[in-house]
Structure formats: structure tokens, C-alpha cells
Design a protein around this motif. Structure first.
Motif, short mmCIF file in Angstrom:
data_model
loop_
_atom_site.label_atom_id
_atom_site.label_comp_id
_atom_site.label_asym_id
_atom_site.label_seq_id
_atom_site.Cartn_x
_atom_site.Cartn_y
_atom_site.Cartn_z
N GLU A 1 0.79 -1.46 -0.37
CA GLU A 1 -0.42 -0.29 0.04
C GLU A 1 0.94 1.07 -0.13
O GLU A 1 0.66 2.50 -0.86
CB GLU A 1 -0.97 0.00 1.21
CG GLU A 1 -2.22 0.94 1.16
CD GLU A 1 -2.93 1.30 2.77
OE1 GLU A 1 -3.88 1.41 1.72
OE2 GLU A 1 -2.92 0.95 3.43
N LYS B 1 0.66 3.27 -3.28
CA LYS B 1 0.37 5.41 -3.20
C LYS B 1 1.36 6.42 -2.98
O LYS B 1 0.87 7.05 -3.57
CB LYS B 1 0.12 5.78 -1.36
CG LYS B 1 -1.59 4.79 -1.01
CD LYS B 1 -1.86 5.13 0.02
CE LYS B 1 -3.78 4.49 0.10
NZ LYS B 1 -4.33 4.88 1.77
N SER C 1 -5.03 4.77 -9.32
CA SER C 1 -5.25 6.24 -9.60
C SER C 1 -6.44 6.77 -10.60
O SER C 1 -7.20 7.34 -9.96
CB SER C 1 -4.34 7.26 -9.98
OG SER C 1 -3.93 7.03 -11.65
N GLU D 1 -7.82 -0.69 -2.59
CA GLU D 1 -5.84 -1.36 -2.81
C GLU D 1 -5.80 -3.44 -2.01
O GLU D 1 -4.96 -3.60 -2.66
CB GLU D 1 -5.52 -0.38 -1.21
CG GLU D 1 -5.29 0.95 -0.98
CD GLU D 1 -6.45 1.93 -1.55
OE1 GLU D 1 -6.74 2.96 -1.80
OE2 GLU D 1 -7.76 0.98 -1.17
#
Length: 263
Positions: free
Chosen positions: A95, A99, A108, A209
Motif C-alpha cells: 500500500e 500510494k 489512480s 487497495e
């Protein structure tokens, strides 16, 4: 000058004939068909208002068809189909890396498209285009090699033979495993979509996620068992067919969850 929407429809009609036998089509349509079967009544009505009477499977491959467009209108969308992450052994690390990535990616853009669809200020035309991309990209999410390594472009640089045919690992997972089963997309969707309500609820749980990490873990296993220059045949099908079918089913059920939440 033709509008982007007019070009979109024209390209869809042309590509549907040109690419009728290309790999990858069946898998995306299976996922879309399963999702359609799990739409809420409200989501189904709202999607029909936007998309017309065509089923989700009709639009599922359009974001791949437009890769043949020579106008450059859709060039920026090529990076939306994947998120390359080097192998991570735990969700926290995955994760964090996910990100931290700069620029558009599968991760995204799924979030961006969802926001556009939800936003009442988005034009009707742009909402429809966003929905078409979202349908396709939720399918990409469940294809493990779309969450693979950056160094080999998600398996595109790993050379293999599949029943004697020279190809690459990414292509095997994009379509060759699916197409080897010789089902139509409606047949395959019906065969796979047999989970109980409780099982469906469990599969649909978690976050975007979590779902990407799920695919990433499978990608790591595929890499470990498919080195460069592997010769793949019936034993590979036997080893990974259940995994491939799981991903088709999970992709469809999770797409339905996203659409039901949006509408």
C-alpha cells in the motif's frame, strides 16, 4: 470536426470487426457479464440511462480498441491499464508503494473515474466515457500481470512458448489461458457465477487497495513458477486454470460492487 463521442462510437464499430478474434476480449466480457448479473435495480436503471440498452460486455473492450486510434486523442490513457510494483511481501509495504507512485496508473485512474461518474457536474458524455473505462479497468485489476514488475513491464519481457507458439507471459495471462477453454463469454460467465450470497459478499469486501494486493500476490506466484523461456502447455493450464477462473469471477463481482456503490 467530429466530437470525441462520435469518434468513440465510430472506432468501436470499426474495432469490433477488426479485433473480433484478438485475445483478451473474452476475459473482459466474462467479467462484465458477471457484474451485470449482480447489479442492484437502481444501478441497472441508472446505467441504462447513461449507456442505452447494450449490456456492459458490449463496452468492456473499447478502452483496448482505442489503442489503434491514430489521432492521439486517447494516447494518455495507455498508462491507465496497469500499475507496476516490484514484489511486496506484506500489505503495508504494498500500500505504501502503491500510494507513493507518481502519475496516472490503474490505481489512480479507477479512483479518478469513480469520482467523475459520481460528480453531477460531469457532462453526460464524459460520465459515459468514464464508465466505459471503469468497466474495463476493473477487469484489468483482476488480471495479475497488470500489477506486475516494472522491470519486465508486467511480464511483457518474459519470453515463453505456449503450446509451441512464441509469446510472452503477459499475453498468456491476458487471453491465451482464457481462450484455451473454448467457451463463449456468456457460457463462461454462467459456469463461474455460482457463489452463494454470503460468498459473494465476502469476495466483494475490502478496499481497492486490498483487491490490487490480491492480484499482486498472485502475480508474485506466477513469476516464481514461470521463468523466462518457459515452455508452457497442458501442465501450465492445469496448474493455473483455477486461479485464472477465480480472477474472472472476482473481477466481475468486484466490478458489480463498485457500480452498485456509485449508483
Amino acid at each position: 470536426m467530429k466530437s470525441i463521442y462520435s469518434k468513440m462510437l465510430l472506432l468501436l464499430m470499426i474495432s469490433s470487426s477488426v479485433y473480433s478474434f484478438a485475445w483478451g476480449l473474452t476475459g473482459h466480457r466474462v467479467i462484465a457479464e458477471i457484474a451485470e448479473n449482480h447489479l442492484s435495480g437502481k444501478a441497472r436503471r441508472e446505467i441504462r440511462k447513461m449507456m442505452g440498452q447494450e449490456r456492459l460486455a458490449y463496452w468492456a473492450n473499447w478502452p483496448d480498441f482505442i489503442k489503434s486510434d491514430t489521432t492521439g486523442v486517447w494516447k494518455q490513457t495507455s498508462v491507465w491499464h496497469y500499475v507496476n510494483i516490484d514484489p511486496q511481501t506484506d500489505f503495508t509495504s504494498f500500500e505504501k508503494n502503491l500510494k507513493a507512485q507518481a502519475g496516472p496508473s490503474l490505481y489512480s485512474q479507477i479512483k479518478t473515474l469513480s469520482t467523475q461518474i459520481k460528480d453531477e457536474k460531469t457532462s453526460e458524455k464524459d460520465r459515459k466515457i468514464a464508465l466505459i473505462f471503469l468497466i474495463h479497468m476493473m477487469g484489468d485489476l483482476s488480471q495479475p500481470m497488470h500489477t506486475g514488475k516494472s522491470e519486465d513491464l508486467g511480464g511483457n519481457k518474459i519470453n515463453v512458448t505456449y503450446f509451441g507458439e512464441k509469446t510472452n507471459l503477459h499475453s498468456v495471462w491476458d487471453g491465451k489461458l482464457v481462450d484455451s477453454q473454448k467457451y463463449s463469454y456468456t457460457e463462461y460467465a454462467k459456469l463461474l457465477d455460482i457463489k452463494t450470497k454470503d460468498e459473494v459478499k465476502q469476495i466483494q469486501s475490502g478496499t481497492l487497495e486490498n483487491w490490487l494486493y490480491d492480484s499482486h500476490q498472485i502475480a508474485n506466484k506466477i513469476y516464481a513458477q514461470t521463468p523466462n523461456d518457459s515452455k508452457l502447455a497442458y501442465d501450465y493450464q492445469y496448474k493455473f486454470n483455477d486461479t485464472m477462473e477465480r480472477q474472472l469471477l472476482y473481477g466481475g463481482l468486484r466490478l458489480a460492487k463498485v457500480l452498485n456503490d456509485l449508483f
